[in-house]
Design a protein around this motif. Structure first.
Motif, short mmCIF file in Angstrom:
data_model
loop_
_atom_site.label_atom_id
_atom_site.label_comp_id
_atom_site.label_asym_id
_atom_site.label_seq_id
_atom_site.Cartn_x
_atom_site.Cartn_y
_atom_site.Cartn_z
N THR A 50 0.84 -1.21 0.00
CA THR A 50 0.00 0.00 0.00
C THR A 50 0.88 1.26 0.00
O THR A 50 0.55 2.24 -0.67
CB THR A 50 -0.99 0.01 1.18
OG1 THR A 50 -0.28 -0.17 2.40
CG2 THR A 50 -2.03 -1.08 1.06
N LEU A 51 2.01 1.22 0.73
CA LEU A 51 2.92 2.39 0.71
C LEU A 51 3.43 2.65 -0.71
O LEU A 51 3.44 3.78 -1.19
CB LEU A 51 4.12 2.14 1.63
CG LEU A 51 3.90 2.36 3.13
CD1 LEU A 51 5.11 1.87 3.92
CD2 LEU A 51 3.60 3.82 3.45
N GLU A 52 3.82 1.57 -1.38
CA GLU A 52 4.39 1.72 -2.72
C GLU A 52 3.33 2.17 -3.74
O GLU A 52 3.58 3.04 -4.57
CB GLU A 52 5.02 0.37 -3.13
CG GLU A 52 5.76 0.37 -4.45
CD GLU A 52 6.97 1.30 -4.49
OE1 GLU A 52 7.18 2.08 -3.56
OE2 GLU A 52 7.67 1.26 -5.52
N ILE A 53 2.14 1.61 -3.64
CA ILE A 53 1.05 2.02 -4.57
C ILE A 53 0.74 3.51 -4.36
O ILE A 53 0.64 4.28 -5.32
CB ILE A 53 -0.21 1.15 -4.35
CG1 ILE A 53 0.05 -0.27 -4.84
CG2 ILE A 53 -1.43 1.75 -5.06
CD1 ILE A 53 -1.02 -1.29 -4.43
N ASN A 54 0.62 3.91 -3.10
CA ASN A 54 0.27 5.32 -2.83
C ASN A 54 1.39 6.27 -3.27
O ASN A 54 1.13 7.38 -3.72
CB ASN A 54 -0.09 5.50 -1.35
CG ASN A 54 -1.44 4.87 -1.03
OD1 ASN A 54 -2.35 4.90 -1.86
ND2 ASN A 54 -1.59 4.28 0.14
N ARG A 55 2.65 5.79 -3.20
CA ARG A 55 3.77 6.63 -3.67
C ARG A 55 3.72 6.78 -5.20
O ARG A 55 3.79 7.89 -5.72
CB ARG A 55 5.11 5.99 -3.25
CG ARG A 55 6.33 6.81 -3.61
CD ARG A 55 7.63 6.07 -3.34
NE ARG A 55 7.86 4.96 -4.26
CZ ARG A 55 8.30 5.10 -5.52
NH1 ARG A 55 8.56 6.30 -6.01
NH2 ARG A 55 8.49 4.04 -6.29
N ILE A 56 3.54 5.66 -5.90
CA ILE A 56 3.54 5.72 -7.37
C ILE A 56 2.34 6.51 -7.90
O ILE A 56 2.44 7.21 -8.90
CB ILE A 56 3.59 4.30 -7.98
CG1 ILE A 56 4.87 3.60 -7.52
CG2 ILE A 56 3.54 4.34 -9.50
CD1 ILE A 56 5.07 2.23 -8.11
N LYS A 57 1.23 6.38 -7.20
CA LYS A 57 0.03 7.13 -7.59
C LYS A 57 0.34 8.63 -7.69
O LYS A 57 -0.01 9.28 -8.67
CB LYS A 57 -1.02 6.94 -6.48
CG LYS A 57 -2.32 6.39 -6.92
CD LYS A 57 -3.24 6.03 -5.79
CE LYS A 57 -3.28 6.92 -4.59
NZ LYS A 57 -4.22 6.45 -3.55
N LYS A 58 1.01 9.15 -6.66
CA LYS A 58 1.35 10.59 -6.66
C LYS A 58 2.34 10.90 -7.77
O LYS A 58 2.17 11.86 -8.51
CB LYS A 58 1.99 10.97 -5.31
CG LYS A 58 0.95 11.19 -4.23
CD LYS A 58 1.60 11.87 -3.03
CE LYS A 58 0.71 11.68 -1.83
NZ LYS A 58 1.41 11.26 -0.63
N GLY B 25 -6.96 0.80 1.82
CA GLY B 25 -5.50 0.91 1.71
C GLY B 25 -5.07 1.88 0.64
O GLY B 25 -4.15 2.68 0.85
N VAL B 26 -5.73 1.85 -0.54
CA VAL B 26 -5.20 2.63 -1.67
C VAL B 26 -6.24 3.43 -2.46
O VAL B 26 -5.86 4.27 -3.28
CB VAL B 26 -4.42 1.71 -2.65
CG1 VAL B 26 -3.23 1.06 -1.97
CG2 VAL B 26 -5.32 0.63 -3.27
N ALA B 27 -7.53 3.17 -2.26
CA ALA B 27 -8.54 3.83 -3.11
C ALA B 27 -8.67 5.32 -2.79
O ALA B 27 -8.60 5.72 -1.63
CB ALA B 27 -9.89 3.16 -2.93
N ASP B 28 -8.87 6.11 -3.85
CA ASP B 28 -9.15 7.55 -3.65
C ASP B 28 -10.65 7.79 -3.60
O ASP B 28 -11.09 8.73 -2.95
CB ASP B 28 -8.54 8.35 -4.82
CG ASP B 28 -7.03 8.19 -4.84
OD1 ASP B 28 -6.38 8.78 -3.97
OD2 ASP B 28 -6.52 7.44 -5.69
N PHE B 29 -11.42 6.99 -4.33
CA PHE B 29 -12.88 7.10 -4.31
C PHE B 29 -13.45 5.69 -4.27
O PHE B 29 -12.93 4.79 -4.94
CB PHE B 29 -13.41 7.81 -5.55
CG PHE B 29 -12.88 9.20 -5.72
CD1 PHE B 29 -13.39 10.26 -4.98
CD2 PHE B 29 -11.85 9.44 -6.60
CE1 PHE B 29 -12.87 11.54 -5.12
CE2 PHE B 29 -11.32 10.72 -6.75
CZ PHE B 29 -11.83 11.77 -6.01
#
Ligand code: SF4
Length: 340
Positions: A40-48, A67-71
């Motif tokens: 989840t840390l890595e997904i949220n980092r790459i998302k940005k 963990g990772v959804a924005d909506f």
């Protein structure tokens, strides 16, 4: 699970705690949250880094949703978010017809579907050729399709609808007959509420067809005062036992706005999990069913599709299909009662 060693022990522990705070009301243990923290840390980092958003349907697993959804929402709410967002990349944690609807409404954005196996038994029950044949068999009869259809099928229809406004869309046509497809059970539920003759197709949702009236009756006996909230993809014999019937957002609104303590969410298990997290003071009881298609997505695939999508994970809808399908979707959006 793949490890991402560049996160410190402290960062991983903090992330695991963040996840566990949300997920402990569901079936997730602290150890399972620890296993997912690096992902989840890595997904949220790459998302940005890539200016991406993750849209997740309520039937996704809680580690994706919290963990990772924005909506998080139903297919229409998510498509509207897709159209509104300033992000360049949309990862659609849902099934293919939903990602296609997002692409139709936001053609300039890159729409990615993590699992190419995330189909839908309703959507796959009918092709554009089948619709053309029906139109020949019933000339001049308007065709309404449920949102759970492919872009090609939508392109052959006069209007699309959601579970919230299916009846209103059907009633909006000045005709005594309407073709409604592909969900046979939803067509029967509509037939019970309209004077128009509904001509249906033989599609079924593999999840909702499984609920039986006896499941509801047993739950009512076991949990006194329980409110029964039923998705309209279920059979009429189940819908008639409901305190409320509609789509997922309507069911959520009912649970949020009524003072009752216990609810049975007669739908996919993800919705009860979501409610357990968001309404911890209430009880969600009874049985639920898992959608094998929705559960094809997972955090590993979301990370992979964000990093380096394969061609088949990039959703494309040919322009000619997109323009025709959008007309059907626009009529759905204009028809009232989209609160679900
Ligand atoms: S729950 Fe039913 S309608 Fe929804 S994606 Fe799964 S098979 Fe399709």
């Amino acid at each position: 699970m793949e490890k991402h060693s560049f996160y410190s022990e402290k960062e991983l522990e903090k992330e695991a705690q963040r996840l566990y705070e949300k997920l402990k009301k569901t079936h997730f243990s602290l150890d399972e949250c620890k296993e997912r923290a690096a992902l989840t840390l890595e997904i949220n980092r790459i998302k940005k880094e890539k200016n991406a958003v993750i849209l997740a349907h309520s039937y996704q697993t809680p580690d994706i949703i919290y963990g990772v959804a924005d909506f998080v929402g139903d297919s229409l709410e998510l498509s509207r978010q897709a159209a509104k967002t300033k992000a360049e990349i949309i990862v659609f944690a849902g099934v293919k017809f939903m990602a296609e609807t997002a692409k139709i409404l936001s053609p300039k954005k890159t729409v990615l579907l993590p699992s190419v196996q995330a189909g839908c038994s309703l959507s796959e029950s009918i092709t554009a050729e089948d619709v053309k044949k029906m139109k020949k068999q019933f000339p001049n009869v308007p065709v309404v399709c449920y949102i759970n259809t492919s872009a090609e099928v939508k392109a052959e229809c006069d209007a699309c609808c959601t579970s919230a406004n299916a009846l209103q869309v059907v009633e909006s046509f000045d005709s005594d007959k309407v073709i409604f497809l592909p969900d046979e059970l939803m067509a029967q539920n509509i037939q019970n509420q309209t004077k128009k003759k509904i001509i249906s197709w033989k599609g079924l949702c593999v999840v909702h067809k499984e609920f039986k009236a006896k499941d509801i009756e047993e739950t009512k006996k076991r949990f006194s005062g329980v409110k029964i909230l039923v998705h309209t993809e279920c059979s009429p014999s189940v819908v008639t036992l409901a305190d409320f019937s509609g789509g997922t957002s309507g069911m959520i609104n009912y649970a949020k706005t009524h003072l009752d303590e216990s609810f049975m969410m007669v739908t996919e298990c993800g919705l009860s999990d979501r409610m357990k997290v968001e309404l911890p003071e209430k009880n969600f009881v009874g049985t639920c069913e898992l959608c094998p298609f929705m559960k094809k997505n997972n955090l590993e695939l979301i990370l992979q599709v964000l990093k380096e999508p394969r061609e088949e994970q990039i959703i494309e809808v040919p322009k000619e299909i997109r323009i025709k399908a959008k007309k059907a979707i626009d009529r759905m959006i204009k028809t009232k009662n989209l609160s679900d």
